[in-house]
Design a protein around this motif. Structure first.
Motif, PDB file in Angstrom:
ATOM      1  N   MET A 257       0.835  -1.215   0.000  1.00 44.57           N
ATOM      2  CA  MET A 257       0.000   0.000   0.000  1.00 44.57           C
ATOM      3  C   MET A 257       0.863   1.255   0.000  1.00 44.57           C
ATOM      4  SD  MET A 257      -3.104  -0.523   2.716  1.00 44.57           S
ATOM      5  CE  MET A 257      -4.371   0.718   2.529  1.00 44.57           C
ATOM      6  N   SER A 258       0.435   2.254  -0.780  1.00 43.50           N
ATOM      7  CA  SER A 258       1.178   3.519  -0.797  1.00 43.50           C
ATOM      8  C   SER A 258       0.835   4.325   0.456  1.00 43.50           C
ATOM      9  CB  SER A 258       0.801   4.323  -2.044  1.00 43.50           C
ATOM     10  OG  SER A 258      -0.529   4.780  -1.923  1.00 43.50           O
ATOM     11  N   PHE A 259       1.670   5.338   0.751  1.00 43.39           N
ATOM     12  CA  PHE A 259       1.375   6.227   1.881  1.00 43.39           C
ATOM     13  C   PHE A 259      -0.023   6.828   1.729  1.00 43.39           C
ATOM     14  CE2 PHE A 259       6.183   7.021   2.198  1.00 43.39           C
ATOM     15  CZ  PHE A 259       6.321   6.052   3.177  1.00 43.39           C
ATOM     16  N   ARG A 260      -0.344   7.246   0.495  1.00 45.57           N
ATOM     17  CA  ARG A 260      -1.634   7.891   0.254  1.00 45.57           C
ATOM     18  C   ARG A 260      -2.792   6.945   0.591  1.00 45.57           C
ATOM     19  NH1 ARG A 260      -4.259  12.127  -1.992  1.00 45.57           N
ATOM     20  NH2 ARG A 260      -2.293  13.228  -2.092  1.00 45.57           N
ATOM     21  N   GLU A 261      -2.647   5.696   0.200  1.00 48.59           N
ATOM     22  CA  GLU A 261      -3.708   4.726   0.501  1.00 48.59           C
ATOM     23  C   GLU A 261      -3.858   4.504   2.011  1.00 48.59           C
ATOM     24  OE1 GLU A 261      -3.794   1.848  -3.449  1.00 48.59           O
ATOM     25  OE2 GLU A 261      -2.061   1.751  -2.093  1.00 48.59           O
ATOM     26  N   HIS A 262      -2.722   4.469   2.722  1.00 49.83           N
ATOM     27  CA  HIS A 262      -2.784   4.345   4.181  1.00 49.83           C
ATOM     28  C   HIS A 262      -3.558   5.526   4.783  1.00 49.83           C
ATOM     29  CE1 HIS A 262      -0.410   0.823   5.053  1.00 49.83           C
ATOM     30  NE2 HIS A 262       0.623   1.248   4.368  1.00 49.83           N
ATOM     31  N   LEU A 263      -3.247   6.726   4.289  1.00 47.96           N
ATOM     32  CA  LEU A 263      -3.874   7.938   4.838  1.00 47.96           C
ATOM     33  C   LEU A 263      -5.370   7.972   4.503  1.00 47.96           C
ATOM     34  CD1 LEU A 263      -1.137  10.630   4.010  1.00 47.96           C
ATOM     35  CD2 LEU A 263      -1.501   9.445   6.170  1.00 47.96           C
ATOM     36  N   GLN A 264      -5.703   7.621   3.271  1.00 49.59           N
ATOM     37  CA  GLN A 264      -7.125   7.590   2.879  1.00 49.59           C
ATOM     38  C   GLN A 264      -7.885   6.575   3.727  1.00 49.59           C
ATOM     39  OE1 GLN A 264      -6.672   6.812  -1.310  1.00 49.59           O
ATOM     40  NE2 GLN A 264      -7.080   8.933  -1.886  1.00 49.59           N
ATOM     41  N   GLY A 265      -7.269   5.405   3.929  1.00 51.46           N
ATOM     42  CA  GLY A 265      -7.899   4.350   4.733  1.00 51.46           C
ATOM     43  C   GLY A 265      -8.159   4.815   6.157  1.00 51.46           C
ATOM     44  N   LEU A 266      -7.179   5.533   6.701  1.00 54.67           N
ATOM     45  CA  LEU A 266      -7.314   6.048   8.067  1.00 54.67           C
ATOM     46  C   LEU A 266      -8.510   6.999   8.157  1.00 54.67           C
ATOM     47  CD1 LEU A 266      -5.919   6.151  10.889  1.00 54.67           C
ATOM     48  CD2 LEU A 266      -4.626   8.085  10.060  1.00 54.67           C
ATOM     49  N   CYS A 267      -8.574   7.966   7.239  1.00 56.10           N
ATOM     50  CA  CYS A 267      -9.672   8.948   7.251  1.00 56.10           C
ATOM     51  C   CYS A 267     -11.023   8.245   7.093  1.00 56.10           C
ATOM     52  CB  CYS A 267      -9.502   9.974   6.142  1.00 56.10           C
ATOM     53  SG  CYS A 267      -8.431  11.335   6.610  1.00 56.10           S
ATOM     54  N   LYS A 268     -11.052   7.266   6.216  1.00 58.72           N
ATOM     55  CA  LYS A 268     -12.302   6.562   5.924  1.00 58.72           C
ATOM     56  C   LYS A 268     -12.829   5.820   7.158  1.00 58.72           C
ATOM     57  CE  LYS A 268     -13.877   3.116   2.674  1.00 58.72           C
ATOM     58  NZ  LYS A 268     -13.400   2.078   1.749  1.00 58.72           N
ATOM     59  N   ASN A 269     -11.896   5.350   8.000  1.00 57.41           N
ATOM     60  CA  ASN A 269     -12.290   4.518   9.142  1.00 57.41           C
ATOM     61  C   ASN A 269     -12.500   5.291  10.439  1.00 57.41           C
ATOM     62  OD1 ASN A 269     -12.431   1.713   8.181  1.00 57.41           O
ATOM     63  ND2 ASN A 269     -10.342   2.158   7.504  1.00 57.41           N
ATOM     64  N   VAL A 270     -12.354   6.609  10.377  1.00 55.09           N
ATOM     65  CA  VAL A 270     -12.548   7.419  11.592  1.00 55.09           C
ATOM     66  C   VAL A 270     -13.677   8.412  11.346  1.00 55.09           C
ATOM     67  CG1 VAL A 270     -11.488   9.048  13.187  1.00 55.09           C
ATOM     68  CG2 VAL A 270     -10.113   7.184  12.254  1.00 55.09           C
ATOM     69  N   ASP A 271     -14.761   8.267  12.057  1.00 55.65           N
ATOM     70  CA  ASP A 271     -15.884   9.203  11.918  1.00 55.65           C
ATOM     71  C   ASP A 271     -15.421  10.620  12.223  1.00 55.65           C
ATOM     72  OD1 ASP A 271     -17.736   7.356  11.212  1.00 55.65           O
ATOM     73  OD2 ASP A 271     -18.577   7.097  13.223  1.00 55.65           O
ATOM     74  N   GLY A 272     -15.720  11.537  11.327  1.00 51.07           N
ATOM     75  CA  GLY A 272     -15.408  12.951  11.567  1.00 51.07           C
ATOM     76  C   GLY A 272     -14.010  13.359  11.140  1.00 51.07           C
ATOM     77  N   ALA A 273     -13.211  12.416  10.598  1.00 49.57           N
ATOM     78  CA  ALA A 273     -11.857  12.790  10.150  1.00 49.57           C
ATOM     79  C   ALA A 273     -11.961  13.674   8.908  1.00 49.57           C
ATOM     80  CB  ALA A 273     -11.035  11.544   9.846  1.00 49.57           C
ATOM     81  N   VAL A 274     -11.226  14.771   8.895  1.00 51.71           N
ATOM     82  CA  VAL A 274     -11.270  15.680   7.743  1.00 51.71           C
ATOM     83  C   VAL A 274      -9.964  15.670   6.947  1.00 51.71           C
ATOM     84  CG1 VAL A 274     -13.057  17.201   8.654  1.00 51.71           C
ATOM     85  CG2 VAL A 274     -10.670  17.664   9.221  1.00 51.71           C
ATOM     86  N   GLY A 275      -8.922  15.092   7.531  1.00 52.00           N
ATOM     87  CA  GLY A 275      -7.672  15.014   6.794  1.00 52.00           C
ATOM     88  C   GLY A 275      -6.593  14.357   7.609  1.00 52.00           C
ATOM     89  N   CYS A 276      -5.580  13.840   6.932  1.00 48.82           N
ATOM     90  CA  CYS A 276      -4.427  13.321   7.666  1.00 48.82           C
ATOM     91  C   CYS A 276      -3.181  13.448   6.797  1.00 48.82           C
ATOM     92  CB  CYS A 276      -4.642  11.902   8.163  1.00 48.82           C
ATOM     93  SG  CYS A 276      -5.092  10.732   6.930  1.00 48.82           S
ATOM     94  N   ALA A 277      -2.052  13.406   7.454  1.00 46.68           N
ATOM     95  CA  ALA A 277      -0.797  13.643   6.740  1.00 46.68           C
ATOM     96  C   ALA A 277       0.340  12.863   7.363  1.00 46.68           C
ATOM     97  CB  ALA A 277      -0.466  15.142   6.775  1.00 46.68           C
ATOM     98  N   LEU A 278       1.306  12.547   6.527  1.00 43.42           N
ATOM     99  CA  LEU A 278       2.599  12.039   6.985  1.00 43.42           C
ATOM    100  C   LEU A 278       3.584  13.168   6.724  1.00 43.42           C
ATOM    101  CD1 LEU A 278       4.498   9.690   7.890  1.00 43.42           C
ATOM    102  CD2 LEU A 278       4.686   9.066   5.468  1.00 43.42           C
ATOM    103  N   MET A 279       4.232  13.615   7.779  1.00 42.43           N
ATOM    104  CA  MET A 279       5.093  14.801   7.649  1.00 42.43           C
ATOM    105  C   MET A 279       6.435  14.587   8.315  1.00 42.43           C
ATOM    106  SD  MET A 279       2.462  17.857   8.606  1.00 42.43           S
ATOM    107  CE  MET A 279       3.244  19.108   7.608  1.00 42.43           C
ATOM    108  N   ALA A 280       7.421  15.315   7.823  1.00 46.63           N
ATOM    109  CA  ALA A 280       8.702  15.377   8.522  1.00 46.63           C
ATOM    110  C   ALA A 280       8.574  16.403   9.647  1.00 46.63           C
ATOM    111  CB  ALA A 280       9.807  15.775   7.554  1.00 46.63           C
ATOM    112  N   THR A 281       9.378  16.235  10.691  1.00 45.35           N
ATOM    113  CA  THR A 281       9.274  17.163  11.820  1.00 45.35           C
ATOM    114  C   THR A 281       9.744  18.572  11.453  1.00 45.35           C
ATOM    115  OG1 THR A 281      11.374  16.269  12.606  1.00 45.35           O
ATOM    116  CG2 THR A 281       9.393  15.460  13.677  1.00 45.35           C
ATOM    117  N   ASP A 282      10.362  18.749  10.264  1.00 49.75           N
ATOM    118  CA  ASP A 282      10.695  20.111   9.828  1.00 49.75           C
ATOM    119  C   ASP A 282       9.508  20.771   9.111  1.00 49.75           C
ATOM    120  OD1 ASP A 282      10.632  18.797   7.415  1.00 49.75           O
ATOM    121  OD2 ASP A 282      12.735  19.145   6.909  1.00 49.75           O
ATOM    122  N   GLY A 283       8.353  20.073   9.061  1.00 51.67           N
ATOM    123  CA  GLY A 283       7.145  20.674   8.503  1.00 51.67           C
ATOM    124  C   GLY A 283       6.935  20.393   7.023  1.00 51.67           C
ATOM    125  N   ILE A 284       7.840  19.647   6.419  1.00 49.92           N
ATOM    126  CA  ILE A 284       7.685  19.306   4.995  1.00 49.92           C
ATOM    127  C   ILE A 284       6.779  18.073   4.891  1.00 49.92           C
ATOM    128  CG2 ILE A 284       8.870  18.742   2.834  1.00 49.92           C
ATOM    129  CD1 ILE A 284      10.107  21.254   3.735  1.00 49.92           C
TER     130      ILE A 284
END
Lengths: 120, 120
Positions: free
Chosen positions: B1-28
């Motif tokens: 699974m790609s990162f994007r698919e993981h993130l979409q799956g997460l949002c889909k499975n959490v009621d009320g989720a509006v977005g999610c991200a994988l980020m570096a701690t420098d904000g990128i």
């Protein structure tokens, strides 16, 4: 009840609580109660640093249209902390051991915040 | 699974989720999934600002002997966010509406973090 009594009561009623504080968002303590002075982590300094984070979260949220911050929690491998706004200038924070009752700490902060607000 | 698919799956499975991200701690951002682009709050900018907080929390905790930060959550009157370290350089963050299922978001982040770590 004095601020100190409120803080002592909070720590006493939460399993694993090691300290709590009423602080201004500029990092100046109003009142702090530590179950044990001089332990590790350096709780007093850490809570002051966390005040900076609270202020940062409040500014970021306001700037980007997410409204006012009500609660901030941080988990590390050695400590849990949960902070709650009491008024726009003051917040309360509780620190717990990692096995402490985080849910109870959050719950009691919610109850206590409006009481402290009326006394500030 | 790609990162994007993981993130979409997460949002889909959490009621009320509006977005999610994988980020570096420098904000990128590595990958971001928003349920709706261009809404309010300005989620993309907010998550970048929250990365700064995550980094601040990590530095404060390390400096004062509280160990490594594993999780950070921020509640505002319009949004809940919970972020979890994936590795020392990367974290995942989920944003929810205030009535969203915060507990489920935390739970799924805990499950997903080790999976993503192996793929980074």
């Amino acid at each position: 009840m004095s601020f100190r009594e409120h803080l002592q009561g909070l720590c006493k009623n939460v399993d694993g609580a090691v300290g709590c504080a009423l602080m201004a968002t500029d990092g100046i303590e109003v009142e702090t109660h530590l179950e044990e002075e001089g332990g590790q982590p350096d709780l007093r300094s850490l809570l002051i640093e966390y005040a900076t984070l609270f202020r940062g979260a409040a500014e970021a949220s306001r700037t980007h249209g997410a409204g006012e911050v009500s609660e901030l929690s941080i988990a590390t491998d050695q400590m849990l902390t949960v902070a709650r706004m009491v008024s726009p200038e003051y917040f309360m924070v509780v620190a717990l051991r990692p096995d402490g009752n985080f849910g109870k700490a959050r719950y009691l902060l919610r109850l206590l915040a409006p009481k402290l607000r009326t006394e500030l």
